[in-house]
Design an enzyme around this catalytic site. Structure first.
Site, short mmCIF file in Angstrom:
data_model
loop_
_atom_site.label_atom_id
_atom_site.label_comp_id
_atom_site.label_asym_id
_atom_site.label_seq_id
_atom_site.Cartn_x
_atom_site.Cartn_y
_atom_site.Cartn_z
N ASP A 24 37.21 30.66 31.79
CA ASP A 24 38.13 29.73 32.48
C ASP A 24 38.54 28.51 31.66
O ASP A 24 38.63 27.39 32.22
CB ASP A 24 37.51 29.29 33.81
CG ASP A 24 37.27 30.45 34.77
OD1 ASP A 24 37.55 31.60 34.39
OD2 ASP A 24 36.79 30.20 35.88
N LYS A 128 40.26 36.61 37.75
CA LYS A 128 39.25 36.68 38.81
C LYS A 128 39.60 35.74 39.95
O LYS A 128 39.99 34.60 39.71
CB LYS A 128 37.86 36.37 38.23
CG LYS A 128 37.74 34.97 37.62
CD LYS A 128 36.41 34.82 36.92
CE LYS A 128 36.13 33.46 36.38
NZ LYS A 128 36.00 32.38 37.33
N CYS A 161 31.55 28.17 37.45
CA CYS A 161 31.90 29.53 37.03
C CYS A 161 30.99 30.10 35.95
O CYS A 161 30.75 31.31 35.92
CB CYS A 161 33.37 29.58 36.62
SG CYS A 161 34.45 29.34 38.05
#
Ligand code: TIU
Length: 219
Positions: A24, A128, A161
């Site tokens: 990310d 995702k 995350c």
């Protein structure tokens, strides 16, 4: 085989069965005007992870390791965004307009990966909808097909995350080594404690190392 110096102990790995997973590193988290800032965070705290991750990425490319990039985000119609995530705390940010496009929506400028760490051809990008990289994605299948056993993990944020992904991966049997200078948090105390939580109890979720040790181990 290579050996990386890590805590709580050194870890043996084979570059051919190891993937670098960069989580990310999107404008929405790392730059002002995105999701991270809308949540009330100082995004500049995440920038420390960029340069060390660039070094690790360069070395992993040189060694022809499997490199996986992930992006958190949603379909334009938000049909894959559960109500509990959409209206967290009674506020709605996801899908609203910001200076980098609609917040956390696929295809928008803010959703994409920062230019310093941009994927190149042959590097799978996992889109995702959740915090974890395994939930509702084909990541596990990609890793199985390549015979991957070890994950070297970088990205943001550590306690959200990165942690969720490492916990998911650990339960699926992967050995995970998190590079401390290649991960970052909006909360300095979470950065410290987040790393401790991974390596405590004999490495309950994985190992903690750093970019320098990874580069030394693989060189
Ligand atoms: N808010 C926060 O710390 N993180 C996220 O929402 N997503 C990721 O960590 N990528």
């Amino acid at each position: 085989m290579s050996v990386i110096q890590a805590e709580p102990c050194a870890l043996e790995f084979n570059a051919a069965t190891t993937a670098l997973v960069i989580i990310d590193m999107q404008r929405d988290f790392v730059l002002p005007g995105g999701f991270g800032e809308m949540l009330g965070n100082d995004t500049s705290l995440l920038l420390s992870a960029v340069q060390p991750t660039e070094q690790v990425l360069k070395k992993a490319r040189e060694k022809r390791m499997l490199i996986i990039h992930t992006r958190e985000g949603h379909r334009a119609d938000l049909s894959d965004c559960p109500p509990a995530k959409l209206t967290r705390g009674g506020k709605t940010f996801i899908g609203t307009d910001g200076p980098m496009g609609r917040i956390l929506v696929r295809g928008e400028q803010g959703h994409d990966i920062i230019h310093q760490l941009y994927p190149i051809a042959g590097e799978p990008v996992i889109d995702k909808p959740g915090k974890g990289s395994f939930h509702a994605t084909d990541l596990h299948q990609i890793l199985l097909d390549r015979g991957i056993k070890t994950l070297v993990v970088c990205g943001v944020t550590l306690e959200v995350c990165v942690h969720t992904t490492v916990r998911e991966a650990n339960d699926r049997g992967y050995e995970c080594v998190v590079l401390s200078d290649c991960v970052a948090s909006y909360f300095p105390e979470f950065q410290r404690v987040g790393l401790e939580m991974i390596k405590a109890q004999g490495g309950i979720f994985g190992w903690v190392s750093n970019s320098k040790s990874f580069i030394t181990a693989i060189s």
